[in-house]
Design an enzyme around this catalytic site. Structure first.
Site, mmCIF file in Angstrom:
data_model
loop_
_atom_site.group_PDB
_atom_site.id
_atom_site.type_symbol
_atom_site.label_atom_id
_atom_site.label_comp_id
_atom_site.label_asym_id
_atom_site.label_seq_id
_atom_site.Cartn_x
_atom_site.Cartn_y
_atom_site.Cartn_z
ATOM 1 N N SER A 285 2.607 -2.628 8.792
ATOM 2 C CA SER A 285 2.644 -3.221 10.128
ATOM 3 C C SER A 285 4.053 -3.692 10.468
ATOM 4 O O SER A 285 4.712 -4.350 9.670
ATOM 5 C CB SER A 285 1.678 -4.408 10.202
ATOM 6 O OG SER A 285 0.346 -3.975 10.104
ATOM 7 N N THR B 279 0.817 -1.211 0.000
ATOM 8 C CA THR B 279 0.000 0.000 0.000
ATOM 9 C C THR B 279 0.853 1.264 0.000
ATOM 10 O O THR B 279 1.900 1.332 0.641
ATOM 11 C CB THR B 279 -0.926 0.002 1.224
ATOM 12 O OG1 THR B 279 -1.765 -1.150 1.177
ATOM 13 C CG2 THR B 279 -1.791 1.250 1.264
ATOM 14 N N PRO C 36 0.518 5.891 -0.156
ATOM 15 C CA PRO C 36 -0.412 6.970 0.212
ATOM 16 C C PRO C 36 -1.531 7.180 -0.807
ATOM 17 O O PRO C 36 -2.645 7.568 -0.434
ATOM 18 C CB PRO C 36 0.510 8.197 0.305
ATOM 19 C CG PRO C 36 1.831 7.634 0.700
ATOM 20 C CD PRO C 36 1.932 6.317 -0.013
ATOM 21 N N GLY D 101 -4.232 2.384 -2.557
ATOM 22 C CA GLY D 101 -4.717 1.433 -1.571
ATOM 23 C C GLY D 101 -5.395 0.267 -2.253
ATOM 24 O O GLY D 101 -4.755 -0.707 -2.644
ATOM 25 N N SER D 102 -6.715 0.374 -2.450
ATOM 26 C CA SER D 102 -7.441 -0.693 -3.137
ATOM 27 C C SER D 102 -6.951 -0.875 -4.568
ATOM 28 O O SER D 102 -6.941 -1.986 -5.102
ATOM 29 C CB SER D 102 -8.947 -0.378 -3.134
ATOM 30 O OG SER D 102 -9.453 -0.345 -1.812
ATOM 31 N N ARG E 291 -18.706 -9.556 -9.305
ATOM 32 C CA ARG E 291 -18.087 -9.844 -10.596
ATOM 33 C C ARG E 291 -17.985 -11.333 -10.856
ATOM 34 O O ARG E 291 -18.299 -11.820 -11.945
ATOM 35 C CB ARG E 291 -16.709 -9.201 -10.657
ATOM 36 C CG ARG E 291 -16.710 -7.695 -10.873
ATOM 37 C CD ARG E 291 -15.290 -7.144 -10.862
ATOM 38 N NE ARG E 291 -15.268 -5.718 -11.170
ATOM 39 C CZ ARG E 291 -14.177 -4.972 -11.109
ATOM 40 N NH1 ARG E 291 -13.012 -5.507 -10.735
ATOM 41 N NH2 ARG E 291 -14.230 -3.690 -11.406
ATOM 42 N N GLU F 245 -6.839 -5.844 3.911
ATOM 43 C CA GLU F 245 -6.898 -7.030 3.040
ATOM 44 C C GLU F 245 -7.987 -6.867 1.973
ATOM 45 O O GLU F 245 -8.580 -7.858 1.530
ATOM 46 C CB GLU F 245 -7.141 -8.309 3.853
ATOM 47 C CG GLU F 245 -6.036 -8.666 4.828
ATOM 48 C CD GLU F 245 -4.742 -9.099 4.158
ATOM 49 O OE1 GLU F 245 -4.729 -9.219 2.923
ATOM 50 O OE2 GLU F 245 -3.748 -9.315 4.872
ATOM 51 N N GLY G 170 -4.595 -14.119 3.054
ATOM 52 C CA GLY G 170 -4.676 -13.009 3.996
ATOM 53 C C GLY G 170 -6.104 -12.709 4.395
ATOM 54 O O GLY G 170 -6.377 -12.367 5.561
ATOM 55 N N ARG G 171 -7.014 -12.833 3.454
ATOM 56 C CA ARG G 171 -8.425 -12.583 3.766
ATOM 57 C C ARG G 171 -8.985 -13.646 4.696
ATOM 58 O O ARG G 171 -9.780 -13.349 5.593
ATOM 59 C CB ARG G 171 -9.222 -12.499 2.461
ATOM 60 C CG ARG G 171 -8.948 -11.203 1.710
ATOM 61 C CD ARG G 171 -9.401 -11.204 0.267
ATOM 62 N NE ARG G 171 -9.035 -9.914 -0.332
ATOM 63 C CZ ARG G 171 -9.006 -9.677 -1.638
ATOM 64 N NH1 ARG G 171 -9.314 -10.644 -2.504
ATOM 65 N NH2 ARG G 171 -8.667 -8.477 -2.085
#
Length: 388
Positions: A165, A133, A135, A138-139, A382, A370, A248-249
């Site tokens: 993190s 990620t 600044p 992000g998505s 989708r 995530e 991760g999800r």
């Protein structure tokens, strides 16, 4: 509520998986839970306790046994992270991130990279951070702007990573940077080390939750990285980054279930102790019905998470769809249950000493990271309709 709740029933679990879950819960209860509120209040990153979890194999949960890991599957990981999160979702979530870094090096690294980095990550002598990620990315991860320019036998990296993190404390950084054209095909992955010249870190972010782990910017100013630190092939970085998302999800969903389960257990204990109008709260049918809904919500989310984890382990082509569904459902459910548990505590739920408000704060961010839950709905729609 006793520990023999629906969360611990052996439905669909092997004897070994039940043992693993119980072992991690014992570690969480003894090593993490007694200190979680203090760590949160002091913004303390408990590196010593995290490293002790390596004795249980937590440094390389799904790193192959050939590379020194435990070689477990994503179903095992779901049980592990739920059990650990009953004590502190923030600590458990960081261990999930560390494991993603180790797994990526195991999956995509060459023999020299594994020899140099993986053994230290699996033993947790070194801790890892995942740097995707930015600044302004992000998505939309494919829009990242951190650059990696070839220069002789090195790459020179420039850019800023956001919301990382462990940054500043950890030793190993898996960084996605642009080596080519715009879009996903121009991204490559690099292994950076703390102490490299030009690598620095922003101040620790002041966050609503997840206070037991540092979150900082990772700043690269002409960081010279040897070419042998390129993970995989040039232009493969986006694929590497995305390959970790399904797992991760699942992990963050499991962390949400663990936090929600802990909040529910605290609420039931409180209802058995607290009286109103001369009667224990647990005697009021309306409150018992609230508990019934909370337990049912957690168990429904847990069943979907286990379904998705088993699909991942089986190589099911619907894994990404199921993982998005599980992440959406588990993170929404975990937060909702924790919030309801706070309400059941009344004014005491708002006080830090009861630990409920911490769980609410920690679990709120799970609906964002995530992939936000809005992005989960995009993915689900989708893949379900074939449109978009």
């Amino acid at each position: 509520m006793s520990r023999s709740t629906a969360a611990a029933l052996p439905f669909g679990l092997t004897e070994e998986q039940q043992t693993i879950s119980g072992m991690v819960r014992e570690f969480a209860d003894s090593e993490i839970a007694p200190h979680a509120l203090e760590w949160d209040a002091n913004h303390h990153f408990p590196v010593d306790v995290i490293k002790r979890s390596a004795d249980l194999g937590m440094g390389g949960i799904y790193v192959s046994e050939e590379a020194g890991g435990t070689g477990m599957g994503r179903m095992d990981a779901a049980l592990i992270f739920e059990a650990m999160s009953t004590a502190c979702p923030s600590v458990a979530a960081y261990i999930s991130i560390h494991n993603m870094v180790a797994w990526m090096i195991d999956k995509y690294g060459d023999a020299e990279q594994k020899d140099k980095y993986l053994s230290k990550l699996v033993s947790m002598d070194h801790l890892g951070s995942y740097c995707l990620t930015e600044p302004n990315a992000g998505s939309d991860a494919a829009a990242l702007r951190t650059s990696a320019r070839e220069d002789g036998d090195s790459y020179v990296l420039n850019g800023v990573k956001q919301f990382i993190s462990g940054a500043g404390t950890t030793e190993t950084y898996l960084v996605m940077a642009r080596t080519g054209q715009d879009g996903s095909r121009g991204i490559s992955a690099f292994i950076l080390e703390k102490g490299m010249e030009g690598l620095s870190f922003g101040p620790n972010e002041q966050k609503m939750g997840w206070r037991a782990q540092p979150t900082r910017q990772v700043i690269m100013e002409n960081v010279r990285v040897p070419k042998e630190n390129l993970l995989g092939e040039p232009g493969q970085g986006f694929k590497i980054a995305m390959s970790g998302l399904d797992g991760g999800r699942l992990n963050i969903g499991a962390c949400s279930l663990g936090g929600g389960q802990s909040a529910l257990e605290k609420a039931i204990d409180y209802m058995g102790e607290r009286q109103a109008f001369g009667t224990e709260l647990s005697a009021f049918q309306a409150l018992r019905f609230e508990v019934a809904e909370m337990q049912t919500k957690l168990e429904a989310a847990r069943s979907l998470l286990w379904r998705a984890a088993n699909a991942y382990d089986a190589g099911d082509p619907n894994t990404s769809l199921l993982s998005a569904m599980a992440k959406l459902t588990a993170t929404d459910s975990g937060f909702d249950v924790a919030n309801r548990a706070l309400q059941l505590h009344g004014g005491y739920g708002y006080l830090t000493e009861y630990g409920i408000e911490k769980l609410v704060r920690d679990l709120r961010v799970h609906q964002i990271l995530e992939g936000t839950n809005e992005i989960m709905r995009v993915i689900i729609s989708r893949k379900s309709t074939g449109v978009g």
